[in-house]
Design a protein around this motif. Structure first.
Motif, PDB file in Angstrom:
ATOM      1  N   ARG A   9       3.338 -10.147 -36.705  1.00  0.00           N
ATOM      2  CA  ARG A   9       4.151  -8.985 -36.278  1.00  0.00           C
ATOM      3  C   ARG A   9       3.325  -7.709 -36.154  1.00  0.00           C
ATOM      4  N   ARG A  10       2.043  -7.861 -35.791  1.00  0.00           N
ATOM      5  CA  ARG A  10       1.187  -6.707 -35.489  1.00  0.00           C
ATOM      6  C   ARG A  10       1.365  -6.427 -34.000  1.00  0.00           C
ATOM      7  N   MET A  11       2.456  -5.772 -33.629  1.00  0.00           N
ATOM      8  CA  MET A  11       2.876  -5.632 -32.244  1.00  0.00           C
ATOM      9  C   MET A  11       2.384  -4.350 -31.580  1.00  0.00           C
ATOM     10  N   ASP A  12       1.602  -3.533 -32.283  1.00  0.00           N
ATOM     11  CA  ASP A  12       1.209  -2.235 -31.750  1.00  0.00           C
ATOM     12  C   ASP A  12       0.427  -2.325 -30.446  1.00  0.00           C
ATOM     13  N   ASP A  13      -0.299  -3.392 -30.214  1.00  0.00           N
ATOM     14  CA  ASP A  13      -1.092  -3.525 -28.985  1.00  0.00           C
ATOM     15  C   ASP A  13      -0.548  -4.603 -28.046  1.00  0.00           C
ATOM     16  N   LEU A  14       0.690  -5.047 -28.271  1.00  0.00           N
ATOM     17  CA  LEU A  14       1.245  -6.138 -27.489  1.00  0.00           C
ATOM     18  C   LEU A  14       2.518  -5.723 -26.754  1.00  0.00           C
ATOM     19  N   CYS A  15       2.702  -6.319 -25.608  1.00  0.00           N
ATOM     20  CA  CYS A  15       3.928  -6.160 -24.813  1.00  0.00           C
ATOM     21  C   CYS A  15       4.603  -7.529 -24.783  1.00  0.00           C
ATOM     22  N   VAL A  16       5.832  -7.613 -25.290  1.00  0.00           N
ATOM     23  CA  VAL A  16       6.550  -8.877 -25.352  1.00  0.00           C
ATOM     24  C   VAL A  16       7.675  -8.872 -24.317  1.00  0.00           C
ATOM     25  N   LEU A  17       7.664  -9.895 -23.467  1.00  0.00           N
ATOM     26  CA  LEU A  17       8.684 -10.063 -22.435  1.00  0.00           C
ATOM     27  C   LEU A  17       9.418 -11.368 -22.703  1.00  0.00           C
ATOM     28  N   GLN A  18      10.688 -11.451 -22.321  1.00  0.00           N
ATOM     29  CA  GLN A  18      11.508 -12.640 -22.570  1.00  0.00           C
ATOM     30  C   GLN A  18      12.193 -13.086 -21.293  1.00  0.00           C
ATOM     31  N   ASN A  19      12.571 -14.371 -21.251  1.00  0.00           N
ATOM     32  CA  ASN A  19      13.364 -14.815 -20.112  1.00  0.00           C
ATOM     33  C   ASN A  19      14.781 -14.257 -20.246  1.00  0.00           C
ATOM     34  N   LYS A  20      15.374 -13.931 -19.122  1.00  0.00           N
ATOM     35  CA  LYS A  20      16.729 -13.385 -19.101  1.00  0.00           C
ATOM     36  C   LYS A  20      17.719 -14.523 -19.311  1.00  0.00           C
ATOM     37  N   ALA A  21      18.682 -14.305 -20.173  1.00  0.00           N
ATOM     38  CA  ALA A  21      19.686 -15.334 -20.441  1.00  0.00           C
ATOM     39  C   ALA A  21      20.669 -15.416 -19.275  1.00  0.00           C
ATOM     40  N   PRO A  22      20.958 -16.625 -18.799  1.00  0.00           N
ATOM     41  CA  PRO A  22      21.932 -16.759 -17.706  1.00  0.00           C
ATOM     42  C   PRO A  22      23.342 -16.493 -18.211  1.00  0.00           C
ATOM     43  N   VAL A  23      24.234 -16.195 -17.284  1.00  0.00           N
ATOM     44  CA  VAL A  23      25.645 -15.953 -17.627  1.00  0.00           C
ATOM     45  C   VAL A  23      26.501 -17.070 -17.041  1.00  0.00           C
ATOM     46  N   TRP A  24      27.612 -17.342 -17.689  1.00  0.00           N
ATOM     47  CA  TRP A  24      28.511 -18.402 -17.256  1.00  0.00           C
ATOM     48  C   TRP A  24      29.278 -17.962 -16.017  1.00  0.00           C
ATOM     49  N   ASN A  25      29.305 -18.825 -14.999  1.00  0.00           N
ATOM     50  CA  ASN A  25      30.042 -18.563 -13.765  1.00  0.00           C
ATOM     51  C   ASN A  25      31.221 -19.523 -13.713  1.00  0.00           C
ATOM     52  N   GLU A  26      32.435 -18.983 -13.741  1.00  0.00           N
ATOM     53  CA  GLU A  26      33.648 -19.805 -13.722  1.00  0.00           C
ATOM     54  C   GLU A  26      33.788 -20.588 -12.418  1.00  0.00           C
TER      55      GLU A  26
ATOM     56  N   HIS B 214      12.051  -7.075 -19.593  1.00  0.00           N
ATOM     57  CA  HIS B 214      11.364  -6.217 -20.554  1.00  0.00           C
ATOM     58  C   HIS B 214      12.252  -6.059 -21.787  1.00  0.00           C
ATOM     59  N   ASP B 215      11.654  -6.115 -22.984  1.00  0.00           N
ATOM     60  CA  ASP B 215      12.422  -5.952 -24.216  1.00  0.00           C
ATOM     61  C   ASP B 215      13.136  -4.603 -24.293  1.00  0.00           C
ATOM     62  N   ILE B 216      12.500  -3.569 -23.811  1.00  0.00           N
ATOM     63  CA  ILE B 216      13.072  -2.225 -23.900  1.00  0.00           C
ATOM     64  C   ILE B 216      14.325  -2.100 -23.037  1.00  0.00           C
ATOM     65  N   ASP B 217      14.318  -2.714 -21.855  1.00  0.00           N
ATOM     66  CA  ASP B 217      15.449  -2.638 -20.935  1.00  0.00           C
ATOM     67  C   ASP B 217      15.723  -4.024 -20.349  1.00  0.00           C
ATOM     68  N   PRO B 218      16.745  -4.733 -20.851  1.00  0.00           N
ATOM     69  CA  PRO B 218      17.029  -6.088 -20.363  1.00  0.00           C
ATOM     70  C   PRO B 218      17.433  -6.148 -18.896  1.00  0.00           C
ATOM     71  N   ASP B 219      17.720  -5.019 -18.289  1.00  0.00           N
ATOM     72  CA  ASP B 219      18.054  -4.982 -16.866  1.00  0.00           C
ATOM     73  C   ASP B 219      16.816  -4.788 -15.990  1.00  0.00           C
ATOM     74  N   TYR B 220      15.681  -4.499 -16.609  1.00  0.00           N
ATOM     75  CA  TYR B 220      14.428  -4.314 -15.883  1.00  0.00           C
ATOM     76  C   TYR B 220      13.780  -5.682 -15.707  1.00  0.00           C
ATOM     77  N   ILE B 221      13.943  -6.275 -14.533  1.00  0.00           N
ATOM     78  CA  ILE B 221      13.381  -7.600 -14.269  1.00  0.00           C
ATOM     79  C   ILE B 221      11.918  -7.435 -13.882  1.00  0.00           C
ATOM     80  N   VAL B 222      11.036  -7.932 -14.740  1.00  0.00           N
ATOM     81  CA  VAL B 222       9.600  -7.814 -14.542  1.00  0.00           C
ATOM     82  C   VAL B 222       9.107  -8.890 -13.572  1.00  0.00           C
ATOM     83  N   MET B 223       9.731 -10.076 -13.632  1.00  0.00           N
ATOM     84  CA  MET B 223       9.296 -11.189 -12.795  1.00  0.00           C
ATOM     85  C   MET B 223      10.463 -12.131 -12.556  1.00  0.00           C
ATOM     86  N   GLN B 224      10.506 -12.692 -11.357  1.00  0.00           N
ATOM     87  CA  GLN B 224      11.447 -13.774 -11.095  1.00  0.00           C
ATOM     88  C   GLN B 224      10.759 -14.841 -10.266  1.00  0.00           C
ATOM     89  N   PHE B 225      11.156 -16.073 -10.528  1.00  0.00           N
ATOM     90  CA  PHE B 225      10.532 -17.227  -9.890  1.00  0.00           C
ATOM     91  C   PHE B 225      11.622 -18.250  -9.633  1.00  0.00           C
TER      92      PHE B 225
END
Length: 124
Positions: free
Chosen positions: A35-52, A77-88
């Motif tokens: 957890r020495r995160m001072d020099d790291l940028c952590v990005l996550q995959n966006k969770a999908p939403v259920w479509n009825e 981006h962890d700071i803003d989950p609406d900021y899509i950094v990459m999509q594939f």
């Protein structure tokens, strides 16, 4: 999916930073584990939403991805989950599309895209 890249938060923006390990236990993964995160940028995959309508989980690719696939993903981006950094994602049986932006470089984005093929060959 978690993506860990070198970077340092400067206000709300990451600046590129070199990480030079001082020992075998000082790489990016070891810093993340400790957890020495001072020099790291952590990005996550966006969770999908259920479509009825489709009775499935979906992501909005705004028309850039046209076929469902287990390889489709968005990285946020962890700071803003609406900021899509990459999509594939898949556009037809033989082609995929990739979009990326800051803080990723083209090489980093390409490497992340290639990981979507690892271990998923029999999933479709």
């Amino acid at each position: 999916m978690s993506v860990i890249i070198p970077g340092m938060l400067d206000g709300e923006r990451y600046i590129r930073k070199q990480i030079k390990p001082t020992s075998d236990r000082d790489g990016i993964m070891e810093r993340y584990r400790l957890r020495r995160m001072d020099d790291l940028c952590v990005l996550q995959n966006k969770a999908p939403v259920w479509n009825e309508d489709t009775q499935s989980y979906v992501l909005n690719f705004h028309g850039r991805v046209t076929q469902a696939s287990v390889k489709n993903f968005q990285i946020v981006h962890d700071i803003d989950p609406d900021y899509i950094v990459m999509q594939f994602g898949r556009v037809n049986d033989e082609q995929f599309t990739m979009d990326f932006r800051y803080p990723l470089s083209a090489l980093q984005a390409f490497g992340i895209a290639m990981t979507s093929f690892h271990g998923k060959l029999a999933c479709e």
